[in-house]
Motif scaffolding. Structure first.
Motif, PDB file in Angstrom:
ATOM      1  N   GLY A 111       1.605   9.963  -0.487  1.00 45.83           N
ATOM      2  CA  GLY A 111       2.844  10.708  -0.286  1.00 45.83           C
ATOM      3  C   GLY A 111       3.827   9.959   0.588  1.00 45.83           C
ATOM      4  O   GLY A 111       3.466   9.096   1.400  1.00 45.83           O
ATOM      5  N   LEU A 112       5.101  10.281   0.410  1.00 44.84           N
ATOM      6  CA  LEU A 112       6.147   9.595   1.165  1.00 44.84           C
ATOM      7  C   LEU A 112       6.098   9.931   2.648  1.00 44.84           C
ATOM      8  O   LEU A 112       6.391   9.079   3.501  1.00 44.84           O
ATOM      9  N   ILE A 113       5.728  11.166   3.001  1.00 44.72           N
ATOM     10  CA  ILE A 113       5.709  11.577   4.408  1.00 44.72           C
ATOM     11  C   ILE A 113       4.706  10.742   5.205  1.00 44.72           C
ATOM     12  O   ILE A 113       5.034  10.181   6.264  1.00 44.72           O
ATOM     13  N   ASN A 114       3.469  10.640   4.720  1.00 46.29           N
ATOM     14  CA  ASN A 114       2.474   9.847   5.421  1.00 46.29           C
ATOM     15  C   ASN A 114       2.783   8.352   5.365  1.00 46.29           C
ATOM     16  O   ASN A 114       2.413   7.598   6.273  1.00 46.29           O
ATOM     17  N   HIS A 115       3.445   7.925   4.315  1.00 44.26           N
ATOM     18  CA  HIS A 115       3.817   6.514   4.235  1.00 44.26           C
ATOM     19  C   HIS A 115       4.801   6.147   5.350  1.00 44.26           C
ATOM     20  O   HIS A 115       4.695   5.063   5.945  1.00 44.26           O
TER      21      HIS A 115
END
Length: 331
Positions: free
Chosen positions: A167-171
């Motif tokens: 996911g973009l958030i954890n990235h």
């Protein structure tokens, strides 16, 4: 020459129509009734009856029956349960009542946080875009994009962004900024409440921005100019002029946001699926699980009726408190 009326009689004055004029007709003072307004309202009334009133009555009747999967083909033959379903729902010492109470408290906390943040962000954005500058129209359009997007498309996009592994958030938080030791879970566990709150605020604050921006157009600019001449700063103008002038708008806005957020089913259902985590178990999704997973539609209907009564009570109390002190218009 004077004329004296006889005792006990009233003086009458007879007005004659001018020559060639049409005779005058008396007007009764009552509006002329026609069937056209009722015919125009008839389609809306029929749709309201079919879409809202009939299912509501069926749900209330079902809440007094032992309606399970065995009576789905003919729910009218289900045994009469009386208030047994309500007793099970409000028995907070039993598992069913305890789970409902926990879901209700979670929904209350979620609603207060979501409505407060939506109102705060919407008000700040509306005040920021009140002044004229280059690119203001573009910013207004961008701010309204979350409100214009379909709910399912927006929530599904957020669900992909909150994936743990890709996911973009954890990235951004873990891989790029290094703010976490390991990629956190956002769609399960305690973080699910924060995830649901972020998606709800992102989806709801543009509506508050739109309503407050429209309300600001009705405040005369001369008031701000006079306040500035008297030495009032920006904070004092917002406190003394803007917020009092927006009070009628905010009263309606807060009530609408409360009802929409408290009854929100699409956001948690699309975000978490049929079984939401305990930290994000809203009462709307909880009633759905109690009805369509345990197949106990009688208890689920009783929970829905209790939720309706709670919302009616809160709405009536809110309207009573906000309208207190208003004088009724003179006839």
């Amino acid at each position: 020459m004077t004329t004296t009326a006889a005792p006990g009689t009233a003086e009458r004055t007879v007005r004659k129509n001018p020559p060639g004029a049409a005779p005058r007709t008396r007007r009764s003072g009552k509006p002329r009734r026609t069937a056209l307004p009722y015919l125009l309202l008839l389609p809306a009334l029929l749709l309201e009856l079919l879409v809202h009133l009939v299912p509501m009555v069926i749900g209330i009747v079902a809440s007094f029956k032992e309606l399970t999967q065995f009576y789905l083909r003919d729910w009218g033959t289900a045994p009469w349960a009386g208030t047994a379903n309500y007793t099970v729902a409000i028995d907070f010492d039993a598992p069913v009542g305890e789970a409902l109470l926990r879901s209700f408290l979670t929904t209350c906390l979620f609603t207060v946080c979501s409505v407060g943040l939506c109102w705060l962000l919407g008000t700040a954005a509306a005040l920021f875009l009140q002044e004229s500058f280059r690119g203001r129209g573009l910013l207004r359009t961008l701010f309204l994009v979350p409100y214009a997007l379909p709910v399912y498309a927006a929530v599904i996009t957020w669900a992909f962004m909150f994936q743990r592994d890709n996911g973009l958030i954890n990235h951004v938080l873990h891989d790029q900024l290094g703010l976490t030791d390991s990629p956190p879970f956002w769609l399960i566990g305690d973080n699910s409440f924060l995830t649901l709150l972020v998606v709800s605020v992102w989806k709801g604050w543009p509506f508050a921005f739109l309503i407050i921006m429209a309300g600001l157009q009705n405040i005369p600019r001369e008031i701000y100019e006079a306040a500035a001449l008297d030495g009032a700063g920006v904070r004092q103008q917002i406190r003394r002029i803007t917020l009092p002038s927006l009070r009628p708008v905010n009263q309606v806005l807060v009530l609408v946001l409360f009802l929409w957020t408290f009854n929100d089913f699409n956001t948690p259902f699309v975000l978490f699926g049929r079984a939401a985590p305990q930290a994000a178990d809203l009462v709307s999704l909880h009633i759905y699980q109690s009805s369509f997973q345990t197949w106990n539609f009688g208890t689920g209907s009783a929970m829905s009726v209790l939720l309706l009564l709670f919302l009616l009570l809160v709405t009536g109390t809110y309207l009573l408190l906000t309208t207190r002190g208003r004088k009724s218009p003179r006839a």
